[in-house]
Design a protein around this motif. Structure first.
Motif, PDB file in Angstrom:
ATOM      1  N   ASP A   1      -7.759  -1.620   5.489  1.00 26.86           N
ATOM      2  CA  ASP A   1      -7.312  -0.002   5.545  1.00 26.86           C
ATOM      3  C   ASP A   1      -6.618   0.691   4.766  1.00 26.86           C
ATOM      4  OD1 ASP A   1      -6.562  -1.065   8.277  1.00 26.86           O
ATOM      5  OD2 ASP A   1      -4.112  -1.202   8.210  1.00 26.86           O
ATOM      6  N   LYS A   2      -6.898   1.836   4.547  1.00 24.61           N
ATOM      7  CA  LYS A   2      -6.605   2.615   3.294  1.00 24.61           C
ATOM      8  C   LYS A   2      -4.726   3.327   3.316  1.00 24.61           C
ATOM      9  CE  LYS A   2     -10.425   5.259   5.001  1.00 24.61           C
ATOM     10  NZ  LYS A   2     -11.081   6.628   5.738  1.00 24.61           N
ATOM     11  N   THR A   3      -3.661   2.677   4.157  1.00 27.87           N
ATOM     12  CA  THR A   3      -2.424   2.700   4.670  1.00 27.87           C
ATOM     13  C   THR A   3      -1.589   1.206   4.327  1.00 27.87           C
ATOM     14  OG1 THR A   3      -1.970   2.984   6.643  1.00 27.87           O
ATOM     15  CG2 THR A   3      -2.430   5.019   4.809  1.00 27.87           C
ATOM     16  N   SER A   4      -0.643   1.575   3.839  1.00 22.43           N
ATOM     17  CA  SER A   4      -0.083  -0.284   3.624  1.00 22.43           C
ATOM     18  C   SER A   4       1.482   0.051   4.156  1.00 22.43           C
ATOM     19  CB  SER A   4      -0.554  -1.415   3.550  1.00 22.43           C
ATOM     20  OG  SER A   4      -0.272  -0.913   1.676  1.00 22.43           O
ATOM     21  N   ASP A   5       2.337  -0.758   4.105  1.00 23.27           N
ATOM     22  CA  ASP A   5       3.950  -0.566   3.843  1.00 23.27           C
ATOM     23  C   ASP A   5       4.452  -1.807   3.003  1.00 23.27           C
ATOM     24  OD1 ASP A   5       3.894  -3.236   6.059  1.00 23.27           O
ATOM     25  OD2 ASP A   5       5.146  -1.686   7.088  1.00 23.27           O
TER      26      ASP A   5
ATOM     27  N   THR B   1       2.663   4.970  12.395  1.00 19.75           N
ATOM     28  CA  THR B   1       2.103   4.874  12.675  1.00 19.75           C
ATOM     29  C   THR B   1       1.623   4.256  14.569  1.00 19.75           C
ATOM     30  OG1 THR B   1       1.512   2.168  12.320  1.00 19.75           O
ATOM     31  CG2 THR B   1       1.479   3.606  10.365  1.00 19.75           C
TER      32      THR B   1
ATOM     33  N   PHE C   1      -3.259   1.961  -2.016  1.00 16.19           N
ATOM     34  CA  PHE C   1      -3.460   1.576  -0.841  1.00 16.19           C
ATOM     35  C   PHE C   1      -2.026   2.847  -0.520  1.00 16.19           C
ATOM     36  CE2 PHE C   1      -4.108  -2.272  -1.692  1.00 16.19           C
ATOM     37  CZ  PHE C   1      -4.579  -2.508  -0.736  1.00 16.19           C
ATOM     38  N   GLU C   2      -1.777   4.033   0.268  1.00 15.68           N
ATOM     39  CA  GLU C   2      -0.629   4.858   0.682  1.00 15.68           C
ATOM     40  C   GLU C   2       0.174   3.710   1.684  1.00 15.68           C
ATOM     41  OE1 GLU C   2      -0.423   9.387   2.871  1.00 15.68           O
ATOM     42  OE2 GLU C   2      -2.268   8.282   2.837  1.00 15.68           O
ATOM     43  N   HIS C   3       1.271   4.339   0.706  1.00 18.13           N
ATOM     44  CA  HIS C   3       2.439   3.618   1.648  1.00 18.13           C
ATOM     45  C   HIS C   3       2.626   4.463   3.080  1.00 18.13           C
ATOM     46  CE1 HIS C   3       6.449   2.726   2.453  1.00 18.13           C
ATOM     47  NE2 HIS C   3       6.284   1.200   2.312  1.00 18.13           N
ATOM     48  N   VAL C   4       2.993   3.439   3.886  1.00 20.75           N
ATOM     49  CA  VAL C   4       3.149   4.585   5.179  1.00 20.75           C
ATOM     50  C   VAL C   4       3.721   3.606   6.173  1.00 20.75           C
ATOM     51  CG1 VAL C   4       2.872   5.803   7.502  1.00 20.75           C
ATOM     52  CG2 VAL C   4       1.343   6.432   5.610  1.00 20.75           C
TER      53      VAL C   4
END
Length: 96
Positions: A35-39, A20, A12-15
């Motif tokens: 999701d494609k992103t996560s933190d 967001t 996952f891309e870190h965002v």
């Protein structure tokens, strides 16, 4: 455990949630997988679920200023590296 950690950090891309549209939000495991992103807290929740579900190890969450991480209890192991003792059990740090 290293494979699960690598998966959570690379899949996952870190965002940061603050970047967001929906703002600060703590994902359920299913949301993170979708999701494609996560933190960091989303990845920590997912990693905790994988470690507990696949390996059967207990985990505890570590809440730092502006960061969330995990520590893992490996039965039969004693602390020889950085970690925490919680409820008389050794928990090893999950490294990034």
């Amino acid at each position: 455990m290293e494979f699960l950690l690598a998966f959570c950090h690379s899949a996952f891309e870190h965002v940061d949630d603050r970047e967001t549209a929906r703002g600060e939000h703590h994902n359920f495991v299913e949301e993170t997988l979708y999701d494609k992103t996560s933190d960091c807290e989303d990845q920590s929740v997912l990693l905790a679920a994988l470690i507990r579900g696949i390996l059967g190890y207990d985990v505890i969450g570590l809440d730092y200023p502006d960061h969330i991480s995990l520590a893992v209890h490996i039965p039969g192991e004693t602390l020889r590296v950085a970690g925490y003792e919680y409820e008389l059990r050794a928990f090893y740090l999950e490294y990034e």
